[in-house]
Design a protein around this motif. Sequence first.
Motif, PDB file in Angstrom:
ATOM      1  N   THR A   4       8.093  -4.786  -4.612  1.00  0.00           N
ATOM      2  CA  THR A   4       8.036  -3.788  -3.551  1.00  0.00           C
ATOM      3  C   THR A   4       9.125  -2.754  -3.803  1.00  0.00           C
ATOM      4  O   THR A   4      10.239  -3.082  -4.215  1.00  0.00           O
ATOM      5  CB  THR A   4       8.225  -4.398  -2.152  1.00  0.00           C
ATOM      6  OG1 THR A   4       9.536  -4.958  -2.039  1.00  0.00           O
ATOM      7  CG2 THR A   4       7.203  -5.488  -1.888  1.00  0.00           C
ATOM      8  N   ILE A   5       8.784  -1.513  -3.542  1.00  0.00           N
ATOM      9  CA  ILE A   5       9.719  -0.395  -3.651  1.00  0.00           C
ATOM     10  C   ILE A   5       9.733   0.329  -2.318  1.00  0.00           C
ATOM     11  O   ILE A   5       8.679   0.662  -1.774  1.00  0.00           O
ATOM     12  CB  ILE A   5       9.314   0.575  -4.776  1.00  0.00           C
ATOM     13  CG1 ILE A   5       9.284  -0.137  -6.132  1.00  0.00           C
ATOM     14  CG2 ILE A   5      10.263   1.767  -4.829  1.00  0.00           C
ATOM     15  CD1 ILE A   5       8.752   0.729  -7.262  1.00  0.00           C
ATOM     16  N   GLU A  32      -0.684  -1.387  -2.483  1.00  0.00           N
ATOM     17  CA  GLU A  32      -0.489  -0.839  -1.142  1.00  0.00           C
ATOM     18  C   GLU A  32       0.535   0.278  -1.210  1.00  0.00           C
ATOM     19  O   GLU A  32       1.555   0.176  -1.891  1.00  0.00           O
ATOM     20  CB  GLU A  32       0.002  -1.945  -0.196  1.00  0.00           C
ATOM     21  CG  GLU A  32       0.261  -1.507   1.224  1.00  0.00           C
ATOM     22  CD  GLU A  32       0.696  -2.657   2.126  1.00  0.00           C
ATOM     23  OE1 GLU A  32       1.041  -2.388   3.297  1.00  0.00           O
ATOM     24  OE2 GLU A  32       0.702  -3.824   1.657  1.00  0.00           O
ATOM     25  N   ILE A  33       0.264   1.355  -0.482  1.00  0.00           N
ATOM     26  CA  ILE A  33       1.218   2.448  -0.371  1.00  0.00           C
ATOM     27  C   ILE A  33       1.166   3.000   1.047  1.00  0.00           C
ATOM     28  O   ILE A  33       0.084   3.197   1.602  1.00  0.00           O
ATOM     29  CB  ILE A  33       0.945   3.557  -1.413  1.00  0.00           C
ATOM     30  CG1 ILE A  33       2.000   4.664  -1.305  1.00  0.00           C
ATOM     31  CG2 ILE A  33      -0.461   4.120  -1.277  1.00  0.00           C
ATOM     32  CD1 ILE A  33       1.965   5.647  -2.456  1.00  0.00           C
ATOM     33  N   GLN A  34       2.328   3.172   1.644  1.00  0.00           N
ATOM     34  CA  GLN A  34       2.441   3.754   2.975  1.00  0.00           C
ATOM     35  C   GLN A  34       3.529   4.819   2.943  1.00  0.00           C
ATOM     36  O   GLN A  34       4.553   4.642   2.286  1.00  0.00           O
ATOM     37  CB  GLN A  34       2.811   2.704   4.021  1.00  0.00           C
ATOM     38  CG  GLN A  34       1.811   1.584   4.190  1.00  0.00           C
ATOM     39  CD  GLN A  34       2.276   0.571   5.210  1.00  0.00           C
ATOM     40  OE1 GLN A  34       2.853   0.924   6.229  1.00  0.00           O
ATOM     41  NE2 GLN A  34       2.030  -0.697   4.931  1.00  0.00           N
ATOM     42  N   MET A  35       3.300   5.905   3.666  1.00  0.00           N
ATOM     43  CA  MET A  35       4.301   6.959   3.756  1.00  0.00           C
ATOM     44  C   MET A  35       4.453   7.409   5.199  1.00  0.00           C
ATOM     45  O   MET A  35       3.505   7.353   5.976  1.00  0.00           O
ATOM     46  CB  MET A  35       3.939   8.132   2.857  1.00  0.00           C
ATOM     47  CG  MET A  35       4.237   7.901   1.387  1.00  0.00           C
ATOM     48  SD  MET A  35       3.922   9.342   0.349  1.00  0.00           S
ATOM     49  CE  MET A  35       2.136   9.259   0.245  1.00  0.00           C
ATOM     50  N   LEU A  48       5.897   0.842  -1.291  1.00  0.00           N
ATOM     51  CA  LEU A  48       4.935   0.533  -2.340  1.00  0.00           C
ATOM     52  C   LEU A  48       4.937  -0.967  -2.587  1.00  0.00           C
ATOM     53  O   LEU A  48       5.997  -1.572  -2.729  1.00  0.00           O
ATOM     54  CB  LEU A  48       5.302   1.229  -3.651  1.00  0.00           C
ATOM     55  CG  LEU A  48       4.998   2.715  -3.830  1.00  0.00           C
ATOM     56  CD1 LEU A  48       5.712   3.219  -5.075  1.00  0.00           C
ATOM     57  CD2 LEU A  48       3.506   2.943  -3.951  1.00  0.00           C
ATOM     58  N   ARG A  49       3.756  -1.568  -2.649  1.00  0.00           N
ATOM     59  CA  ARG A  49       3.606  -2.954  -3.107  1.00  0.00           C
ATOM     60  C   ARG A  49       2.729  -2.909  -4.339  1.00  0.00           C
ATOM     61  O   ARG A  49       1.602  -2.401  -4.287  1.00  0.00           O
ATOM     62  CB  ARG A  49       2.977  -3.826  -2.017  1.00  0.00           C
ATOM     63  CG  ARG A  49       2.772  -5.284  -2.436  1.00  0.00           C
ATOM     64  CD  ARG A  49       2.335  -6.144  -1.246  1.00  0.00           C
ATOM     65  NE  ARG A  49       1.129  -5.655  -0.633  1.00  0.00           N
ATOM     66  CZ  ARG A  49      -0.114  -5.957  -1.043  1.00  0.00           C
ATOM     67  NH1 ARG A  49      -0.286  -6.765  -2.081  1.00  0.00           N
ATOM     68  NH2 ARG A  49      -1.170  -5.470  -0.420  1.00  0.00           N
ATOM     69  N   GLY A 185       7.519  -4.650   4.121  1.00  0.00           N
ATOM     70  CA  GLY A 185       6.670  -5.518   3.314  1.00  0.00           C
ATOM     71  C   GLY A 185       6.807  -6.992   3.597  1.00  0.00           C
ATOM     72  O   GLY A 185       6.475  -7.825   2.757  1.00  0.00           O
ATOM     73  N   GLY A 186       7.291  -7.347   4.790  1.00  0.00           N
ATOM     74  CA  GLY A 186       7.388  -8.763   5.151  1.00  0.00           C
ATOM     75  C   GLY A 186       8.723  -9.391   4.837  1.00  0.00           C
ATOM     76  O   GLY A 186       8.796 -10.601   4.596  1.00  0.00           O
ATOM     77  N   ARG A 187       9.792  -8.603   4.830  1.00  0.00           N
ATOM     78  CA  ARG A 187      11.128  -9.144   4.550  1.00  0.00           C
ATOM     79  C   ARG A 187      11.954  -9.354   5.810  1.00  0.00           C
ATOM     80  O   ARG A 187      13.024  -9.951   5.743  1.00  0.00           O
ATOM     81  CB  ARG A 187      11.882  -8.219   3.595  1.00  0.00           C
ATOM     82  CG  ARG A 187      11.232  -8.079   2.228  1.00  0.00           C
ATOM     83  CD  ARG A 187      12.031  -7.197   1.310  1.00  0.00           C
ATOM     84  NE  ARG A 187      13.346  -7.766   1.034  1.00  0.00           N
ATOM     85  CZ  ARG A 187      14.296  -7.115   0.355  1.00  0.00           C
ATOM     86  NH1 ARG A 187      14.086  -5.890  -0.072  1.00  0.00           N
ATOM     87  NH2 ARG A 187      15.455  -7.703   0.131  1.00  0.00           N
TER      88      ARG A 187
END
Length: 288
Positions: A4-5, A32-35, A48-49, A185-187
Amino acid sequence: MQVTITAVGPDNRGLADPIVHYVTGVGANIHEIQMYDHDSERLFAMFLRLDWPADVEPIPVLRERIMQIGTQKGLTLRVWARDEQNRLPRIAICTTYRSEPAEAVLNAIKEGVIQAQPVVIIGNRDRCQSLAEKHNLDFHNIGDERGNPDNTEMVNLFDSYDVDYVLLARYMRVLPPNICWSFAGGRIINLHHGLLPSFPGFQPYEDAFSHNMLTFGATIHFIIPELDAGNQIIHQNAFAVSPGTPLKEIKRIGETQHEPECLVEGVRRVIDREVELHFHRVVGIETI
């Protein structure tokens, strides 16, 4: 290898392009990408995943190149891969007043129920400092005299302790969006002391009691920037009481017994990779 970034910083043009072009150019498959672009706050955030070809380019090289892009674009970037290092996942536990949920997790780790390594306890009050001392962990109070947290210090501590997961074990403050994006991302795992979605807010026991409920419970869920997005429940359980049970007794059962048990199971599911967060939804790994 799944990587993940995250990127957070002042909004501007052309921030996402160099990151996306770089990782796809090496051969990464973006899952996966979210902005996020909030005009009023001038804040840009991206998550980013991806499936990274570590055999083509090692993770440390990826991290170095991504940090170079961050310097050029004025962004704070983080690269995280749980499988990068051969060690147990590192957990930071955040607390406020109640110590029972955090202690239940620490005991479950000692007993081998949760395969993780606690590395620090962070509080916005001093109440749980003795718990940290009992378990030989560092304790940091990031709150002022009114409990208002220094969120910049919190992030610095997460980074300095090389944390994989953040556990909000009755941490009674809302994390700002920039922290949620930084560790997206689920952290980030949260214990809510009520049954969602029916009883959100800071007084779910009182709210359920005022509705004459005989069932109370707790919810373990992933934290995401959009508080009302829903669908991030990792584990949820309930307990029933007899008619006429006083609110004080209900809260005693919930706070000292039920919440800790529920939190242990929720954390175990994440650490054992039974669930992950994909597109703001919790999915079972066996269904992927």
